[in-house]
Design a protein around this motif. Structure first.
Motif, PDB file in Angstrom:
ATOM      1  N   ARG A 287      14.880  15.985  66.818  1.00  0.00           N
ATOM      2  CA  ARG A 287      16.018  15.511  66.201  1.00  0.00           C
ATOM      3  C   ARG A 287      15.985  14.063  65.643  1.00  0.00           C
ATOM      4  NH1 ARG A 287      18.906  14.960  71.787  1.00  0.00           N
ATOM      5  NH2 ARG A 287      20.353  14.360  70.126  1.00  0.00           N
ATOM      6  N   ARG A 288      15.255  13.558  65.074  1.00  0.00           N
ATOM      7  CA  ARG A 288      14.975  12.629  64.667  1.00  0.00           C
ATOM      8  C   ARG A 288      15.017  13.026  63.076  1.00  0.00           C
ATOM      9  NH1 ARG A 288      10.425   8.311  65.278  1.00  0.00           N
ATOM     10  NH2 ARG A 288      11.598   7.592  64.832  1.00  0.00           N
ATOM     11  N   PHE A 289      15.072  13.926  62.660  1.00  0.00           N
ATOM     12  CA  PHE A 289      14.080  13.878  61.390  1.00  0.00           C
ATOM     13  C   PHE A 289      15.085  15.068  61.217  1.00  0.00           C
ATOM     14  CE2 PHE A 289      11.257  12.144  63.213  1.00  0.00           C
ATOM     15  CZ  PHE A 289      10.857  11.290  62.461  1.00  0.00           C
ATOM     16  N   HIS A 290      16.676  16.066  61.706  1.00  0.00           N
ATOM     17  CA  HIS A 290      16.984  16.647  61.291  1.00  0.00           C
ATOM     18  C   HIS A 290      17.851  16.799  59.768  1.00  0.00           C
ATOM     19  CE1 HIS A 290      19.529  20.438  61.897  1.00  0.00           C
ATOM     20  NE2 HIS A 290      20.402  19.583  61.895  1.00  0.00           N
ATOM     21  N   GLY A 291      18.236  15.234  59.446  1.00  0.00           N
ATOM     22  CA  GLY A 291      18.583  15.350  58.070  1.00  0.00           C
ATOM     23  C   GLY A 291      17.978  15.040  56.968  1.00  0.00           C
ATOM     24  N   ASP A 292      16.599  15.276  57.121  1.00  0.00           N
ATOM     25  CA  ASP A 292      15.758  15.147  56.439  1.00  0.00           C
ATOM     26  C   ASP A 292      15.748  16.214  55.750  1.00  0.00           C
ATOM     27  OD1 ASP A 292      13.781  15.424  54.586  1.00  0.00           O
ATOM     28  OD2 ASP A 292      12.623  13.992  55.467  1.00  0.00           O
ATOM     29  N   PRO A 293      16.023  15.982  53.908  1.00  0.00           N
ATOM     30  CA  PRO A 293      17.010  17.059  53.200  1.00  0.00           C
ATOM     31  C   PRO A 293      15.335  17.643  53.088  1.00  0.00           C
ATOM     32  CG  PRO A 293      17.651  14.870  52.024  1.00  0.00           C
ATOM     33  CD  PRO A 293      16.893  14.772  53.406  1.00  0.00           C
ATOM     34  N   ALA A 294      14.339  17.530  52.273  1.00  0.00           N
ATOM     35  CA  ALA A 294      13.292  17.921  52.065  1.00  0.00           C
ATOM     36  C   ALA A 294      12.316  19.061  53.600  1.00  0.00           C
ATOM     37  CB  ALA A 294      12.327  16.589  52.366  1.00  0.00           C
ATOM     38  N   VAL A 295      12.876  18.543  54.885  1.00  0.00           N
ATOM     39  CA  VAL A 295      12.365  19.059  55.442  1.00  0.00           C
ATOM     40  C   VAL A 295      13.325  20.017  56.474  1.00  0.00           C
ATOM     41  CG1 VAL A 295      11.303  19.451  58.086  1.00  0.00           C
ATOM     42  CG2 VAL A 295      11.022  17.840  56.576  1.00  0.00           C
ATOM     43  N   GLY A 296      14.892  20.094  55.332  1.00  0.00           N
ATOM     44  CA  GLY A 296      15.251  21.794  55.858  1.00  0.00           C
ATOM     45  C   GLY A 296      15.451  22.635  54.364  1.00  0.00           C
ATOM     46  N   TRP A 297      14.964  21.949  53.556  1.00  0.00           N
ATOM     47  CA  TRP A 297      14.227  22.747  52.539  1.00  0.00           C
ATOM     48  C   TRP A 297      13.430  23.586  53.196  1.00  0.00           C
ATOM     49  CZ3 TRP A 297       9.687  22.955  49.772  1.00  0.00           C
ATOM     50  CH2 TRP A 297       9.627  24.367  48.913  1.00  0.00           C
ATOM     51  N   LEU A 298      12.229  23.448  53.501  1.00  0.00           N
ATOM     52  CA  LEU A 298      11.056  23.883  54.223  1.00  0.00           C
ATOM     53  C   LEU A 298      11.366  24.195  55.337  1.00  0.00           C
ATOM     54  CD1 LEU A 298       8.131  23.904  53.821  1.00  0.00           C
ATOM     55  CD2 LEU A 298       7.723  22.140  55.823  1.00  0.00           C
ATOM     56  N   ARG A 299      12.286  24.403  55.657  1.00  0.00           N
ATOM     57  CA  ARG A 299      12.580  25.487  57.002  1.00  0.00           C
ATOM     58  C   ARG A 299      13.476  26.550  56.423  1.00  0.00           C
ATOM     59  NH1 ARG A 299      14.534  20.751  59.176  1.00  0.00           N
ATOM     60  NH2 ARG A 299      16.563  20.948  59.171  1.00  0.00           N
ATOM     61  N   GLU A 300      14.803  26.010  55.429  1.00  0.00           N
ATOM     62  CA  GLU A 300      14.997  27.325  54.890  1.00  0.00           C
ATOM     63  C   GLU A 300      14.537  28.384  54.019  1.00  0.00           C
ATOM     64  OE1 GLU A 300      18.275  28.312  55.019  1.00  0.00           O
ATOM     65  OE2 GLU A 300      18.635  26.539  56.048  1.00  0.00           O
ATOM     66  N   THR A 301      12.740  27.554  53.315  1.00  0.00           N
ATOM     67  CA  THR A 301      11.681  28.508  52.120  1.00  0.00           C
ATOM     68  C   THR A 301      11.289  29.419  53.405  1.00  0.00           C
ATOM     69  OG1 THR A 301      11.201  26.783  50.966  1.00  0.00           O
ATOM     70  CG2 THR A 301       9.947  28.282  51.655  1.00  0.00           C
ATOM     71  N   PHE A 302      10.746  28.156  54.776  1.00  0.00           N
ATOM     72  CA  PHE A 302      10.236  29.929  56.187  1.00  0.00           C
ATOM     73  C   PHE A 302      11.297  30.607  56.352  1.00  0.00           C
ATOM     74  CE2 PHE A 302       6.829  26.093  56.651  1.00  0.00           C
ATOM     75  CZ  PHE A 302       5.522  27.136  57.520  1.00  0.00           C
ATOM     76  N   LEU A 303      12.798  30.464  56.567  1.00  0.00           N
ATOM     77  CA  LEU A 303      13.703  31.765  57.074  1.00  0.00           C
ATOM     78  C   LEU A 303      13.675  32.340  55.807  1.00  0.00           C
ATOM     79  CD1 LEU A 303      16.699  29.434  58.759  1.00  0.00           C
ATOM     80  CD2 LEU A 303      14.560  30.744  59.846  1.00  0.00           C
ATOM     81  N   ARG A 304      13.869  32.090  54.385  1.00  0.00           N
ATOM     82  CA  ARG A 304      13.569  33.287  53.241  1.00  0.00           C
ATOM     83  C   ARG A 304      12.441  34.383  53.412  1.00  0.00           C
ATOM     84  NH1 ARG A 304      15.913  32.949  48.016  1.00  0.00           N
ATOM     85  NH2 ARG A 304      17.660  30.763  48.145  1.00  0.00           N
ATOM     86  N   LEU A 305      11.238  33.701  53.595  1.00  0.00           N
ATOM     87  CA  LEU A 305      10.117  33.885  53.339  1.00  0.00           C
ATOM     88  C   LEU A 305       9.556  35.033  54.709  1.00  0.00           C
ATOM     89  CD1 LEU A 305       7.830  31.604  51.217  1.00  0.00           C
ATOM     90  CD2 LEU A 305       9.494  33.429  50.496  1.00  0.00           C
ATOM     91  N   PHE A 306       9.929  34.709  55.743  1.00  0.00           N
ATOM     92  CA  PHE A 306       9.337  34.869  57.539  1.00  0.00           C
ATOM     93  C   PHE A 306      10.894  35.077  57.897  1.00  0.00           C
ATOM     94  CE2 PHE A 306       6.362  31.889  55.120  1.00  0.00           C
ATOM     95  CZ  PHE A 306       5.682  33.168  54.823  1.00  0.00           C
TER      96      PHE A 306
END
Length: 308
Positions: A287-306
């Motif tokens: 939760r400490r890094f929830h607002g990191d836009p780079a990690v947010g982009w990585l999560r969205e990439t996983f959701l998009r692909l998988f």
């Protein structure tokens, strides 16, 4: 009694707005233009400049036919003042991430199955959409995973990862199930496998570090209703396909892995005759890094692909 050091000097109080005034006058070389940019009246600009002059004990800016010009002392102040303002602004501005331009390297915790399943498609996606962004994968025990997520050494963990605590966020990607695999031409298995056969079939079980698959599978296999023989335990699921393809051992593996392995070795994929628990493959991050836009982009990439 503590003696005062006559050489010690207290730092004068300096309003951040005054530094912004200095910056604006430095850039525009014009008091009227500086006031318009900052939304200040001419008297307010004059008062602010007077306070700056009093603080620094220097004229700072002198009148010129086209506006004002900095003194030599003001020129020496410009770089540290502008640098300090930029640093302060970065503390209140929301960070951004541009995948096409950024050079961020992500550290992602994956099992051997995760590497085999996720990385080929991620590599294709990154090559097109984030050409300078990299991924380093790590295989971690649960204790190492918790520490890594907490201190930021691990940006994201993906897999079957229940019970990591309230300090992490979790997002499901898809539900996974177990299937049986046996070699093509197996003497006892041909297109289907019966519950009555399980006790006589020798099994190979995968138990990668940091996962709970082995415990879930063995609980069913060694239970009173099955009593199957576990002839071999291996650390990597990726070795199971070749082992089964070249022996009469059978195995229970996640369905996505079975489909991938069957593309390269001759295997039968079989519905289990007994019930194995299904499980969710999820993303986990602290939760400490929830607002990191780079990690947010990585999560969205996983959701998009998988994601389902």
């Amino acid at each position: 009694m503590r003696m005062r050091d006559d050489n010690a000097r207290s730092t004068p109080h300096l309003d951040l707005n005054l530094l912004e005034l200095f910056e604006c006058v430095w850039r525009t070389r014009n008091l009227t233009a500086a006031g318009e940019r900052l939304g200040l009246s001419q008297p307010a600009v004059s008062r602010g400049l007077a306070r700056l002059r009093d603080t620094y004990r220097d004229e700072l800016f002198v009148r010129h036919r086209r506006g004002v010009e900095p003194t030599g002392f003001a020129q020496s102040l410009a770089e540290p003042v502008l640098t300090a303002l930029a640093m302060v602004r970065r503390t209140v501005e929301k960070p951004t991430f541009s995948p096409m331009d950024d050079t961020r390297r992500f550290r992602v915790a994956l099992s051997d199955i995760g590497e085999r399943y996720f990385l080929p498609r991620l590599a294709q996606w990154f090559a097109k959409h984030a050409p300078n962004v990299g991924i380093d994968t790590v295989s971690a025990s649960r204790a190492e995973l918790q520490v890594g997520l907490d201190n930021g050494d691990i940006d994201l963990a993906v897999g079957f990862l229940p019970g990591l605590g309230k300090q992490v966020h979790e997002r499901k990607l898809f539900e996974e199930k177990f299937v049986y695999i046996a070699r093509a031409g197996h003497p006892s298995v041909n297109g289907r496998i019966r519950a009555s056969q399980l006790r006589d079939l020798s099994h190979v079980v995968g138990s990668p570090q940091g996962t709970r698959h082995a415990a879930a599978v063995e609980k069913v296999l060694t239970g009173a209703g099955v009593k199957a023989v576990v002839a071999m335990r291996v650390d990597s699921f990726l070795t199971i396909g070749p082992i089964v393809a070249n022996s009469d051992l059978v195995a229970v593996v996640p369905s996505n892995l079975a489909a991938l392995v069957a593309e390269h070795v001759e295997l039968q994929l079989l519905a289990p005759p007994v019930q194995f628990p299904r499980f969710d493959v999820s993303m986990v991050w602290h939760r400490r890094f929830h607002g990191d836009p780079a990690v947010g982009w990585l999560r969205e990439t996983f959701l998009r692909l998988f994601g389902e």
